[in-house]
Enzyme design. Structure first.
Site, PDB file in Angstrom:
ATOM      1  N   SER A  21       0.834  -1.218   0.000  1.00  0.00           N
ATOM      2  CA  SER A  21       0.000   0.000   0.000  1.00  0.00           C
ATOM      3  C   SER A  21       0.863   1.260   0.000  1.00  0.00           C
ATOM      4  O   SER A  21       0.570   2.229  -0.727  1.00  0.00           O
ATOM      5  CB  SER A  21      -0.961   0.013   1.194  1.00  0.00           C
ATOM      6  N   HIS A  36      -1.954  -8.918   1.942  1.00  0.00           N
ATOM      7  CA  HIS A  36      -1.659  -7.645   2.634  1.00  0.00           C
ATOM      8  C   HIS A  36      -2.815  -7.366   3.608  1.00  0.00           C
ATOM      9  O   HIS A  36      -3.121  -8.201   4.449  1.00  0.00           O
ATOM     10  CB  HIS A  36      -1.440  -6.569   1.569  1.00  0.00           C
ATOM     11  N   HIS A  55       5.668 -12.610   7.600  1.00  0.00           N
ATOM     12  CA  HIS A  55       5.909 -11.228   7.176  1.00  0.00           C
ATOM     13  C   HIS A  55       7.140 -11.182   6.280  1.00  0.00           C
ATOM     14  O   HIS A  55       8.065 -11.971   6.459  1.00  0.00           O
ATOM     15  CB  HIS A  55       6.113 -10.294   8.378  1.00  0.00           C
ATOM     16  N   ARG A  82       2.744  -4.586  16.687  1.00  0.00           N
ATOM     17  CA  ARG A  82       1.366  -4.106  16.514  1.00  0.00           C
ATOM     18  C   ARG A  82       0.395  -5.194  16.980  1.00  0.00           C
ATOM     19  O   ARG A  82      -0.684  -4.921  17.499  1.00  0.00           O
ATOM     20  CB  ARG A  82       1.092  -3.748  15.041  1.00  0.00           C
ATOM     21  N   ASP A 104      -2.450  -8.416  11.568  1.00  0.00           N
ATOM     22  CA  ASP A 104      -3.806  -8.822  11.190  1.00  0.00           C
ATOM     23  C   ASP A 104      -4.353  -9.991  12.006  1.00  0.00           C
ATOM     24  O   ASP A 104      -5.546 -10.270  11.963  1.00  0.00           O
ATOM     25  CB  ASP A 104      -3.838  -9.181   9.696  1.00  0.00           C
TER      26      ASP A 104
HETATM   27  N1  CMX Z   1       1.133 -19.602   5.876  1.00  0.00           N
HETATM   28  C1  CMX Z   1       1.604 -20.514   4.992  1.00  0.00           C
HETATM   29  N2  CMX Z   1       2.684 -20.314   4.225  1.00  0.00           N
HETATM   30  C2  CMX Z   1       3.349 -19.166   4.415  1.00  0.00           C
HETATM   31  C3  CMX Z   1       2.968 -18.210   5.351  1.00  0.00           C
HETATM   32  C4  CMX Z   1       1.796 -18.452   6.080  1.00  0.00           C
HETATM   33  N3  CMX Z   1       1.299 -17.575   6.957  1.00  0.00           N
HETATM   34  N4  CMX Z   1       3.832 -17.165   5.295  1.00  0.00           N
HETATM   35  C5  CMX Z   1       4.743 -17.485   4.338  1.00  0.00           C
HETATM   36  N5  CMX Z   1       4.441 -18.674   3.801  1.00  0.00           N
HETATM   37  C6  CMX Z   1       5.101 -19.348   2.686  1.00  0.00           C
HETATM   38  C7  CMX Z   1       5.024 -18.461   1.453  1.00  0.00           C
HETATM   39  O1  CMX Z   1       3.761 -18.581   0.814  1.00  0.00           O
HETATM   40  C8  CMX Z   1       6.174 -18.970   0.635  1.00  0.00           C
HETATM   41  O2  CMX Z   1       5.763 -20.173   0.031  1.00  0.00           O
HETATM   42  P1  CMX Z   1       6.299 -20.607  -1.431  1.00  0.00           P
HETATM   43  O3  CMX Z   1       7.764 -20.833  -1.240  1.00  0.00           O
HETATM   44  O4  CMX Z   1       5.524 -21.826  -1.725  1.00  0.00           O
HETATM   45  O5  CMX Z   1       6.002 -19.470  -2.344  1.00  0.00           O
HETATM   46  C9  CMX Z   1       7.204 -19.315   1.713  1.00  0.00           C
HETATM   47  O6  CMX Z   1       6.475 -19.475   2.933  1.00  0.00           O
HETATM   48  C10 CMX Z   1       8.246 -18.220   1.905  1.00  0.00           C
HETATM   49  O7  CMX Z   1       7.583 -17.008   2.146  1.00  0.00           O
HETATM   50  P2  CMX Z   1       8.257 -15.858   3.047  1.00  0.00           P
HETATM   51  O8  CMX Z   1       9.503 -15.430   2.358  1.00  0.00           O
HETATM   52  O9  CMX Z   1       8.353 -16.299   4.452  1.00  0.00           O
HETATM   53  O10 CMX Z   1       7.134 -14.721   3.010  1.00  0.00           O
HETATM   54  P3  CMX Z   1       6.897 -13.600   1.903  1.00  0.00           P
HETATM   55  O11 CMX Z   1       7.782 -12.457   2.187  1.00  0.00           O
HETATM   56  O12 CMX Z   1       6.958 -14.187   0.530  1.00  0.00           O
HETATM   57  O13 CMX Z   1       5.373 -13.224   2.180  1.00  0.00           O
HETATM   58  C11 CMX Z   1       3.496 -12.721   3.516  1.00  0.00           C
HETATM   59  C12 CMX Z   1       4.986 -12.500   3.317  1.00  0.00           C
HETATM   60  C13 CMX Z   1       2.989 -11.806   4.616  1.00  0.00           C
HETATM   61  C14 CMX Z   1       2.754 -12.394   2.230  1.00  0.00           C
HETATM   62  C15 CMX Z   1       3.262 -14.193   3.923  1.00  0.00           C
HETATM   63  O14 CMX Z   1       3.883 -14.453   5.163  1.00  0.00           O
HETATM   64  C16 CMX Z   1       1.811 -14.593   3.983  1.00  0.00           C
HETATM   65  O15 CMX Z   1       1.238 -14.975   2.947  1.00  0.00           O
HETATM   66  N6  CMX Z   1       1.149 -14.510   5.194  1.00  0.00           N
HETATM   67  C17 CMX Z   1      -0.247 -14.802   5.322  1.00  0.00           C
HETATM   68  C18 CMX Z   1      -1.069 -13.610   4.855  1.00  0.00           C
HETATM   69  C19 CMX Z   1      -0.944 -12.455   5.813  1.00  0.00           C
HETATM   70  O16 CMX Z   1      -1.094 -12.586   7.018  1.00  0.00           O
HETATM   71  N7  CMX Z   1      -0.685 -11.257   5.276  1.00  0.00           N
HETATM   72  C20 CMX Z   1      -0.657 -10.014   6.061  1.00  0.00           C
HETATM   73  C21 CMX Z   1       0.729  -9.433   6.238  1.00  0.00           C
HETATM   74  C22 CMX Z   1       0.677  -8.134   7.011  1.00  0.00           C
HETATM   75  C23 CMX Z   1       0.004  -7.074   6.197  1.00  0.00           C
HETATM   76  O17 CMX Z   1       0.560  -6.642   5.181  1.00  0.00           O
HETATM   77  O18 CMX Z   1      -1.109  -6.680   6.530  1.00  0.00           O
END
Ligand code: CMX
Length: 434
Positions: free
Chosen positions: A240, A270, A317, A326, A372
């Protein structure tokens, strides 16, 4: 000129020579080398954005203008009868880096009251949208519909020096910021309360008036203040903030830019994760029926989610490598206001087991909860059970940070953003396999 604007101008004049000097004398200093993983993988860790509004340390979490969350809450002027400071005083702090006096914070409260009237045509636009439109779409459309109000566009068309860009950007930022919580409450009552709108109360600050227009009793005003402040800024690389900054770099005004940023916030990876957390939790409870949740049952449900190829919402994250402060701040609120609430207990149980499961799965680099994972339970407790509205609340808060950032972008003359792309064949050649 208001004290906030005057202080901001002083800060801008002090800051400009620092940016000019860095560019003129040290422009060739290297900050990052980019690997193929980073080029394909979402530029993770590439240090190529500049902001002084907040900084995110992977282990400590966010600092707003150098202050942690507890330091920020402690430093801002306390208002009698309120547990949390006014959002408007926090906006002063984000914009200028200076903690306002109670008087200065109050000046912003009064200024925003004058700016917060929502134009009727915005209401007409929103009323014309189908009833099943997502509230984030309505929120973003409401912001975009107001673009014709932009003072930046008017001044730009009249012909304005680059040095003055920050001024109308600041005015647009204030006009928008003042209106956003009113717009959010309008969307809420239109979508979930049969358009039974509540008139604003001219005696109330942003948090107080928001609670009033939502139709939710005290202490929801304090919940709103806490919520907006906590969600305000998370340095510049998140979707964002980055989107808002990117769009504004084309000299698109604050309305275009914020609407774009809000669209990014609406993604489930996000900001939409806060709605996903509640949706996941409620589905879990529904499946359980009368059965009491246990750690074993939670573990099974989390594994089921992972095994079906989905993410556990609210966990992980891109930058953080510990429990999000937070999250911790909202957990503290729950511990003091709703310690025995069953949904809070369940969310706490998930906190006990989810990190271990994510570690065992071994994919997520950060197994800890983000902002979140905890926010929905507070909303639910105070009667806001329409979870698809939760990201709109995030959006109101996030605007505080991103609007501050784009005002400073214009003040410091940051150029149009334009990273360079390569082809896959070029990457193969760089890797020596082409
Ligand atoms: N559940 C399952 N798998 C997860 C995970 C979770 N909560 N968090 C990361 N992973 C997975 C990723 O999907 C990725 O998988 P692939 O290798 O198959 O693609 C792997 O672990 C590595 O990811 P990462 O480097 O740890 O995380 P990223 O920087 O790529 O992504 C985020 C960060 C937040 C998108 C991810 O942790 C996620 O999808 N979390 C769940 C959704 C969420 O809570 N989002 C809110 C974040 C805060 C916000 O912006 O509001």
């Amino acid at each position: 000129m208001s004290t906030l604007k005057e202080t901001l101008f002083k800060k801008i004049e002090e800051h400009r020579p620092r940016t000019v000097r860095l560019l003129k004398e040290h422009g060739d200093v290297k900050l990052s080398d980019v690997t193929i993983t980073q080029a394909i993988g979402g530029a993770r860790g590439v240090r190529c954005l500049v902001t002084d509004v907040s900084y995110l340390d992977p282990f400590e979490g966010i600092r707003f203008r150098g202050k942690t969350i507890p330091e920020t809450f402690a430093a801002l002027p306390q208002v009698p009868g309120q547990e949390y400071p006014n959002v408007e005083g926090f906006f002063y702090f984000l914009m200028t880096g200076e903690i306002p006096t109670a008087e200065q914070a109050n000046e912003v409260v009064e200024d925003f009251k004058k700016r917060r009237q929502l134009p009727d045509y915005v209401k007409d636009v929103l009323r014309a949208m189908p009833g099943d439109t997502h509230p984030m779409t309505m929120f973003s459309a409401g912001i975009l519909a107001m673009q014709r109000e932009s003072i930046f566009v008017k001044r730009y068309n009249e012909g304005m020096s680059k040095m003055d860009y920050w001024d109308p950007m600041y005015e647009d930022a204030c006009n928008l910021m003042a209106k956003l919580s009113v717009l959010a409450a309008f969307v809420y009552r239109l979508k979930y309360k049969d358009d039974d709108q509540i008139a604003e109360d001219p005696n109330l600050d942003m948090g107080g008036n928001f609670a009033h227009q939502m139709g939710i009793d005290k202490p929801y005003d304090d919940v709103a203040r806490m919520y907006f402040i906590l969600h305000s800024d998370h340095e510049s690389g998140n979707v964002s903030a980055h989107t808002t900054h990117l769009v504004a770099s084309a000299l698109s005004d604050a309305y275009y830019s914020l609407s774009a940023g809000i669209n990014g916030l609406a993604g489930p990876l996000h900001g939409l994760a806060n709605q996903e957390v509640l949706s996941w939790t409620m589905k879990f409870m529904e499946k359980l029926g009368d059965v009491e949740p246990t750690e074993e049952l939670v573990k099974q449900a989390l594994w089921d989610t992972l095994n079906s190829g989905q993410v556990i919402p609210g966990y992980g994250h891109a930058v953080l490598r510990k429990t999000d402060p937070r999250y911790a701040s909202q957990r503290e609120f729950c511990l003091s206001h709703l310690p025995d609430y069953p949904l809070f207990k369940l969310i706490s149980m998930i906190y006990q087991v989810a990190p271990g499961i994510l570690e065992e799965q071994g994919k997520a680099k950060n197994p800890w909860p983000n902002v979140d994972a905890q926010s929905g339970v507070i909303q639910w407790y105070y009667g806001l059970t329409d979870w698809d509205f939760y990201t709109v609340l995030f959006g109101v808060g996030r605007a505080l940070g991103v609007l501050t950032n784009i005002t400073w972008d214009r003040a410091l003359g940051y150029p149009i953003e334009r990273p360079k792309s390569l082809t896959t064949a070029m990457l193969e050649e760089a890797a020596g396999i082409g």
